[in-house]
Motif scaffolding. Structure first.
Motif, PDB file in Angstrom:
ATOM      1  N   ARG A   1       0.893  -1.181   0.127  1.00 26.72           N
ATOM      2  CA  ARG A   1       0.187  -0.121   0.006  1.00 26.72           C
ATOM      3  C   ARG A   1       0.946   1.093  -0.005  1.00 26.72           C
ATOM      4  O   ARG A   1       0.534   2.168  -0.631  1.00 26.72           O
ATOM      5  N   ALA A   2       1.848   1.310   0.726  1.00 25.24           N
ATOM      6  CA  ALA A   2       2.646   2.420   0.735  1.00 25.24           C
ATOM      7  C   ALA A   2       3.416   2.790  -0.569  1.00 25.24           C
ATOM      8  O   ALA A   2       3.830   3.797  -0.883  1.00 25.24           O
ATOM      9  N   GLU A   3       3.569   1.717  -1.534  1.00 29.63           N
ATOM     10  CA  GLU A   3       3.994   2.015  -2.889  1.00 29.63           C
ATOM     11  C   GLU A   3       2.946   2.112  -3.612  1.00 29.63           C
ATOM     12  O   GLU A   3       2.963   2.265  -5.220  1.00 29.63           O
ATOM     13  N   GLY A   4       1.702   2.123  -3.230  1.00 22.16           N
ATOM     14  CA  GLY A   4       0.710   2.527  -4.127  1.00 22.16           C
ATOM     15  C   GLY A   4       0.106   1.274  -4.874  1.00 22.16           C
ATOM     16  O   GLY A   4      -0.563   1.444  -5.854  1.00 22.16           O
TER      17      GLY A   4
END
Lengths: 159, 105
Positions: free
Chosen positions: A35-38
């Protein structure tokens, strides 16, 4: 993008099937990191992995000191009363120092990232559980077929 | 590694579009990069995150992860994902002109 550049990963579905500390964290880290990487992420909890989202068990996840060669503790010693609790305490302390959140806080954070979280119907039925037994981040109890529908178009990671 | 032009100035960026030299960054460049990434306008909340990322980077040598952003930037994790839908760590760091944050959580 050149022809040699690999396609970036855009979606992952992570299955968490074990209920030990070391069985739960890697999957949570993979989903949160995605999620942090999209990257779109779904988490699917099955079998003892359900403990990670079970309100009564989430605060009592332990590391196994028996049958876990990675601990480097002789089996007989590992089986002594309190050994698992001690090892869990030490590991939790270390993780706290590294600012790795406790499982309950981690689940809450992953919910805030917009990741989907689901419980496996077969396991829920087997353990005699219902949606009320789980943390609010669990959106639904789904079948394996529904899991594959939600996982469509992405990578599946089994832990 | 390549050179791109932002706000009329040539800038060195790596393959993922992150600044090689954070000192080349200006606020106008951030606005231009944000628009290219689908953020029409950088709000005060966006700037709060961007400024926090830059100050953390210059203080510690690496940008903050989402966990640290959520705890310390004054913007909660849920809002971070609304502000930077393509992944707060990556997208905000790129717009803030700093390298991709190192850290797993």
């Amino acid at each position: 993008m050149s022809a040699t550049t690999p396609e970036p990963i855009t979606k992952v579905s992570v299955i968490i099937s074990r209920g030990s500390l070391d069985g739960i964290y890697p999957g949570l880290i993979m989903a949160n990191g995605a999620r942090a990487e999209g990257i779109e992420a779904n988490l699917f909890f099955t079998f003892f992995g359900l403990d990670a989202v079970h309100t009564k068990r989430i605060e009592h996840i332990k590391v196994a000191t028996v049958g876990n060669p990675g601990m480097h503790i002789p089996t007989l010693l590992g089986g002594l009363p309190g050994m698992s609790a001690l090892a869990t305490h030490m590991m939790n302390k270390k993780m706290h120092e590294l600012d790795i959140p406790p499982i309950s806080e981690f689940i809450e954070m992953i919910g805030d990232t917009g990741a989907g979280m689901y419980a496996c119907k077969a396991s829920v039925d087997m353990f005699g559980l219902s949606k009320d037994d789980f943390v609010p981040q669990i959106q639904d109890i789904i079948t394996v077929g529904e899991f594959y529908e939600r996982a469509a178009g992405g990578q599946i990671i089994f832990t | 590694m390549s050179t791109t032009t932002l706000a009329g100035t040539p800038v060195e960026v790596n393959d993922e579009g992150f600044f090689v030299d954070p000192n080349q960054w200006t606020r106008e460049m951030a606005e231009e990069m944000a628009r290219a990434d689908g953020i029409d306008e950088l709000t005060p909340q966006h700037w709060q995150v961007i400024d926090f990322m830059r100050s953390e980077y210059f203080a510690k040598g690496t940008g903050p992860t989402v966990r640290i952003l959520g705890k310390s930037s004054g913007v909660a994790v849920k809002e971070l994902y609304q502000l930077f839908p393509k992944g707060p760590a990556k997208m905000a760091a790129r717009i803030a002109g700093i390298p991709k944050p190192k850290g797993c959580i």
